[in-house]
Design a protein around this motif. Structure first.
Motif, PDB file in Angstrom:
ATOM      1  N   LEU A 133       0.979  -1.200   0.036  1.00 50.98           N
ATOM      2  CA  LEU A 133      -0.026   0.170  -0.114  1.00 50.98           C
ATOM      3  C   LEU A 133       1.031   1.243   0.032  1.00 50.98           C
ATOM      4  CD1 LEU A 133      -2.876  -0.934   2.465  1.00 50.98           C
ATOM      5  CD2 LEU A 133      -3.096  -0.271   0.134  1.00 50.98           C
ATOM      6  N   TYR A 134       2.165   1.231   0.568  1.00 53.43           N
ATOM      7  CA  TYR A 134       2.898   2.330   0.831  1.00 53.43           C
ATOM      8  C   TYR A 134       2.922   3.252  -0.540  1.00 53.43           C
ATOM      9  CZ  TYR A 134       6.306   5.678   2.730  1.00 53.43           C
ATOM     10  OH  TYR A 134       6.931   6.582   3.061  1.00 53.43           O
ATOM     11  N   PRO A 135       3.474   2.559  -1.584  1.00 50.47           N
ATOM     12  CA  PRO A 135       3.572   3.408  -2.974  1.00 50.47           C
ATOM     13  C   PRO A 135       2.336   4.061  -3.412  1.00 50.47           C
ATOM     14  CG  PRO A 135       4.358   1.222  -3.199  1.00 50.47           C
ATOM     15  CD  PRO A 135       3.838   1.253  -1.861  1.00 50.47           C
ATOM     16  N   LYS A 136       1.245   3.589  -2.855  1.00 50.78           N
ATOM     17  CA  LYS A 136      -0.196   4.043  -3.451  1.00 50.78           C
ATOM     18  C   LYS A 136      -0.559   5.316  -2.618  1.00 50.78           C
ATOM     19  CE  LYS A 136      -1.311   0.648  -6.025  1.00 50.78           C
ATOM     20  NZ  LYS A 136      -1.669   0.644  -7.378  1.00 50.78           N
ATOM     21  N   GLY A 137       0.282   5.514  -1.489  1.00 49.83           N
ATOM     22  CA  GLY A 137      -0.192   6.732  -0.611  1.00 49.83           C
ATOM     23  C   GLY A 137       0.812   7.909  -1.241  1.00 49.83           C
ATOM     24  N   PRO A 138       0.926   8.889  -0.237  1.00 53.38           N
ATOM     25  CA  PRO A 138       0.146   9.215   0.962  1.00 53.38           C
ATOM     26  C   PRO A 138      -1.431   9.342   0.639  1.00 53.38           C
ATOM     27  CG  PRO A 138       1.057  11.095   0.416  1.00 53.38           C
ATOM     28  CD  PRO A 138       1.637  10.149  -0.413  1.00 53.38           C
ATOM     29  N   PHE A 139      -2.112   8.902   1.747  1.00 51.23           N
ATOM     30  CA  PHE A 139      -3.649   8.940   1.566  1.00 51.23           C
ATOM     31  C   PHE A 139      -4.178  10.273   2.226  1.00 51.23           C
ATOM     32  CE2 PHE A 139      -2.671   4.577   1.250  1.00 51.23           C
ATOM     33  CZ  PHE A 139      -3.247   4.228   0.070  1.00 51.23           C
ATOM     34  N   ASP A 140      -5.132  10.774   1.752  1.00 49.29           N
ATOM     35  CA  ASP A 140      -5.813  11.967   2.086  1.00 49.29           C
ATOM     36  C   ASP A 140      -6.908  11.615   3.065  1.00 49.29           C
ATOM     37  OD1 ASP A 140      -4.390  13.765   0.195  1.00 49.29           O
ATOM     38  OD2 ASP A 140      -5.725  12.696  -1.153  1.00 49.29           O
ATOM     39  N   LEU A 141      -7.710  10.592   2.938  1.00 48.06           N
ATOM     40  CA  LEU A 141      -8.497   9.924   4.015  1.00 48.06           C
ATOM     41  C   LEU A 141      -8.322   8.514   4.383  1.00 48.06           C
ATOM     42  CD1 LEU A 141     -12.490  11.008   3.719  1.00 48.06           C
ATOM     43  CD2 LEU A 141     -11.560   8.474   4.221  1.00 48.06           C
ATOM     44  N   PHE A 142      -8.415   8.316   5.496  1.00 49.52           N
ATOM     45  CA  PHE A 142      -8.264   6.728   5.933  1.00 49.52           C
ATOM     46  C   PHE A 142      -9.734   6.513   6.834  1.00 49.52           C
ATOM     47  CE2 PHE A 142      -6.168   3.922   9.522  1.00 49.52           C
ATOM     48  CZ  PHE A 142      -6.818   2.974   8.773  1.00 49.52           C
ATOM     49  N   PHE A 143     -10.583   5.679   5.991  1.00 48.12           N
ATOM     50  CA  PHE A 143     -11.766   5.102   6.660  1.00 48.12           C
ATOM     51  C   PHE A 143     -11.544   3.925   7.434  1.00 48.12           C
ATOM     52  CE2 PHE A 143     -16.188   3.660   6.251  1.00 48.12           C
ATOM     53  CZ  PHE A 143     -16.535   4.203   7.383  1.00 48.12           C
ATOM     54  N   GLN A 144     -11.690   3.706   8.709  1.00 50.39           N
ATOM     55  CA  GLN A 144     -11.343   2.599   9.253  1.00 50.39           C
ATOM     56  C   GLN A 144     -12.670   1.991  10.041  1.00 50.39           C
ATOM     57  OE1 GLN A 144      -8.903   3.628  12.867  1.00 50.39           O
ATOM     58  NE2 GLN A 144      -7.901   1.506  12.618  1.00 50.39           N
ATOM     59  N   ASP A 145     -13.092   1.005   9.490  1.00 53.61           N
ATOM     60  CA  ASP A 145     -14.316   0.098   9.551  1.00 53.61           C
ATOM     61  C   ASP A 145     -14.310  -1.176   9.463  1.00 53.61           C
ATOM     62  OD1 ASP A 145     -16.944  -0.154  10.459  1.00 53.61           O
ATOM     63  OD2 ASP A 145     -17.694   0.215   8.404  1.00 53.61           O
ATOM     64  N   GLY A 146     -13.055  -1.928   9.891  1.00 53.42           N
ATOM     65  CA  GLY A 146     -12.580  -3.278   9.817  1.00 53.42           C
ATOM     66  C   GLY A 146     -13.245  -4.003  11.223  1.00 53.42           C
ATOM     67  N   ASN A 147     -12.368  -4.945  11.499  1.00 52.90           N
ATOM     68  CA  ASN A 147     -12.597  -5.715  12.644  1.00 52.90           C
ATOM     69  C   ASN A 147     -12.938  -4.953  13.940  1.00 52.90           C
ATOM     70  OD1 ASN A 147     -12.000  -7.214  15.123  1.00 52.90           O
ATOM     71  ND2 ASN A 147     -11.498  -9.117  13.863  1.00 52.90           N
ATOM     72  N   HIS A 148     -13.754  -5.124  14.762  1.00 57.20           N
ATOM     73  CA  HIS A 148     -14.109  -4.242  15.641  1.00 57.20           C
ATOM     74  C   HIS A 148     -13.725  -4.550  17.067  1.00 57.20           C
ATOM     75  CE1 HIS A 148     -17.049  -3.170  12.684  1.00 57.20           C
ATOM     76  NE2 HIS A 148     -16.679  -1.970  12.551  1.00 57.20           N
ATOM     77  N   SER A 149     -12.322  -5.020  17.135  1.00 52.89           N
ATOM     78  CA  SER A 149     -11.809  -5.025  18.273  1.00 52.89           C
ATOM     79  C   SER A 149     -10.532  -3.986  18.703  1.00 52.89           C
ATOM     80  CB  SER A 149     -10.880  -6.619  18.410  1.00 52.89           C
ATOM     81  OG  SER A 149      -9.869  -6.523  17.620  1.00 52.89           O
ATOM     82  N   GLY A 150     -10.273  -3.856  19.963  1.00 50.50           N
ATOM     83  CA  GLY A 150      -9.221  -2.973  20.142  1.00 50.50           C
ATOM     84  C   GLY A 150      -7.808  -3.108  19.607  1.00 50.50           C
ATOM     85  N   SER A 151      -7.539  -4.461  19.895  1.00 50.19           N
ATOM     86  CA  SER A 151      -6.182  -4.996  19.414  1.00 50.19           C
ATOM     87  C   SER A 151      -6.289  -4.810  17.654  1.00 50.19           C
ATOM     88  CB  SER A 151      -5.800  -6.196  19.803  1.00 50.19           C
ATOM     89  OG  SER A 151      -6.855  -7.147  19.341  1.00 50.19           O
ATOM     90  N   GLN A 152      -7.033  -4.884  17.063  1.00 50.67           N
ATOM     91  CA  GLN A 152      -7.246  -4.848  15.533  1.00 50.67           C
ATOM     92  C   GLN A 152      -7.083  -3.387  15.111  1.00 50.67           C
ATOM     93  OE1 GLN A 152      -7.301  -7.317  13.118  1.00 50.67           O
ATOM     94  NE2 GLN A 152      -7.012  -5.544  11.704  1.00 50.67           N
ATOM     95  N   VAL A 153      -7.824  -2.465  15.771  1.00 44.03           N
ATOM     96  CA  VAL A 153      -7.599  -1.103  15.562  1.00 44.03           C
ATOM     97  C   VAL A 153      -6.173  -0.614  15.872  1.00 44.03           C
ATOM     98  CG1 VAL A 153      -8.525   1.133  16.328  1.00 44.03           C
ATOM     99  CG2 VAL A 153     -10.255  -0.808  15.853  1.00 44.03           C
ATOM    100  N   GLN A 154      -5.631  -1.073  17.045  1.00 49.60           N
ATOM    101  CA  GLN A 154      -4.654  -0.454  17.509  1.00 49.60           C
ATOM    102  C   GLN A 154      -3.476  -0.672  16.413  1.00 49.60           C
ATOM    103  OE1 GLN A 154      -3.964   1.638  19.961  1.00 49.60           O
ATOM    104  NE2 GLN A 154      -1.819   1.981  19.325  1.00 49.60           N
ATOM    105  N   GLY A 155      -3.585  -2.148  15.931  1.00 52.40           N
ATOM    106  CA  GLY A 155      -2.600  -2.575  14.881  1.00 52.40           C
ATOM    107  C   GLY A 155      -2.583  -1.592  13.646  1.00 52.40           C
ATOM    108  N   GLU A 156      -3.963  -1.468  13.288  1.00 50.72           N
ATOM    109  CA  GLU A 156      -4.245  -0.733  12.096  1.00 50.72           C
ATOM    110  C   GLU A 156      -3.351   0.723  12.212  1.00 50.72           C
ATOM    111  OE1 GLU A 156      -8.376  -0.870  11.480  1.00 50.72           O
ATOM    112  OE2 GLU A 156      -8.187  -3.202  10.832  1.00 50.72           O
ATOM    113  N   HIS A 157      -3.735   1.203  13.349  1.00 52.36           N
ATOM    114  CA  HIS A 157      -3.215   2.526  13.558  1.00 52.36           C
ATOM    115  C   HIS A 157      -1.722   2.409  13.449  1.00 52.36           C
ATOM    116  CE1 HIS A 157      -6.470   5.098  15.766  1.00 52.36           C
ATOM    117  NE2 HIS A 157      -6.828   4.106  14.776  1.00 52.36           N
ATOM    118  N   VAL A 158      -0.930   1.435  14.141  1.00 47.89           N
ATOM    119  CA  VAL A 158       0.546   1.247  13.845  1.00 47.89           C
ATOM    120  C   VAL A 158       1.092   1.140  12.370  1.00 47.89           C
ATOM    121  CG1 VAL A 158       2.452  -0.238  14.417  1.00 47.89           C
ATOM    122  CG2 VAL A 158       0.834   0.280  16.065  1.00 47.89           C
TER     123      VAL A 158
END
Length: 171
Positions: free
Chosen positions: A95-120
């Motif tokens: 994904l990195y070469p496709k960015g940088p992104f102007d908008l990131f919509f986060q609506d995947g797996n609804h667990s704290g550990s998953q969301v935290q990993g996505e943030h990292v």
């Protein structure tokens, strides 16, 4: 006041207000590159694509509806990646070469550990000044609320858009 503009004909059987919001965000601020985690049926991606035909949306999900390809077919500005966001560093590296992104919509797996990993792994791909949009920010039992509250950026909650919370933050 003038009447609200009509949305294009899009699949939204629940008349989900956050799909309308995403459409208008795409139309008003015109993010050129959008990353969405959590495609499901593709409805949110289609609304963002309809809002601005010249944007590019990459939407990623491992578990999706059988109708995803039919739904996104009218929108050549959507790229669907049938991948697992936990496939790291593989997916972030792709994904990195496709960015940088102007908008990131986060609506995947609804667990704290998953969301935290996505943030990292994925928030670094959001450009400074870019918009983070998060669904389900008040799912406290899952730890997402704590992650939302810890974000150091200017943010706003839009609880009327979803019963389990919805928020936007500017990086």
């Amino acid at each position: 006041w003038p009447p609200a503009p009509e949305l294009p004909t899009l699949f939204n059987p629940d008349n989900n207000p956050y799909y309308h919001f995403l459409y208008h965000v795409a139309k008003a601020i015109g993010p050129a590159r959008i990353l969405e985690i959590g495609t499901d049926k593709g409805d949110s991606a289609c609304h963002m694509a309809a809002g601005r035909a010249d944007n590019r949306i990459i939407t990623v999900d491992v578990a999706t509806s059988d109708t995803i390809h039919e739904r996104i077919k009218p929108f050549p500005n959507i790229e669907f990646w049938h991948r697992n966001v936990n496939e790291v560093p593989g997916l972030p590296n792709d994904l990195y070469p496709k960015g940088p992104f102007d908008l990131f919509f986060q609506d995947g797996n609804h667990s704290g550990s998953q969301v935290q990993g996505e943030h990292v792994w994925y928030l670094p791909m959001l450009r400074p000044g870019g918009l983070l949009v998060m669904d389900d920010i008040r799912l406290d039992a899952n730890g997402i609320q704590e992650i939302w509250e810890a974000l150091p950026w200017p943010k706003i909650e839009l609880p009327h858009l979803h019963n389990t919370g919805f928020g936007c933050a500017i990086k």
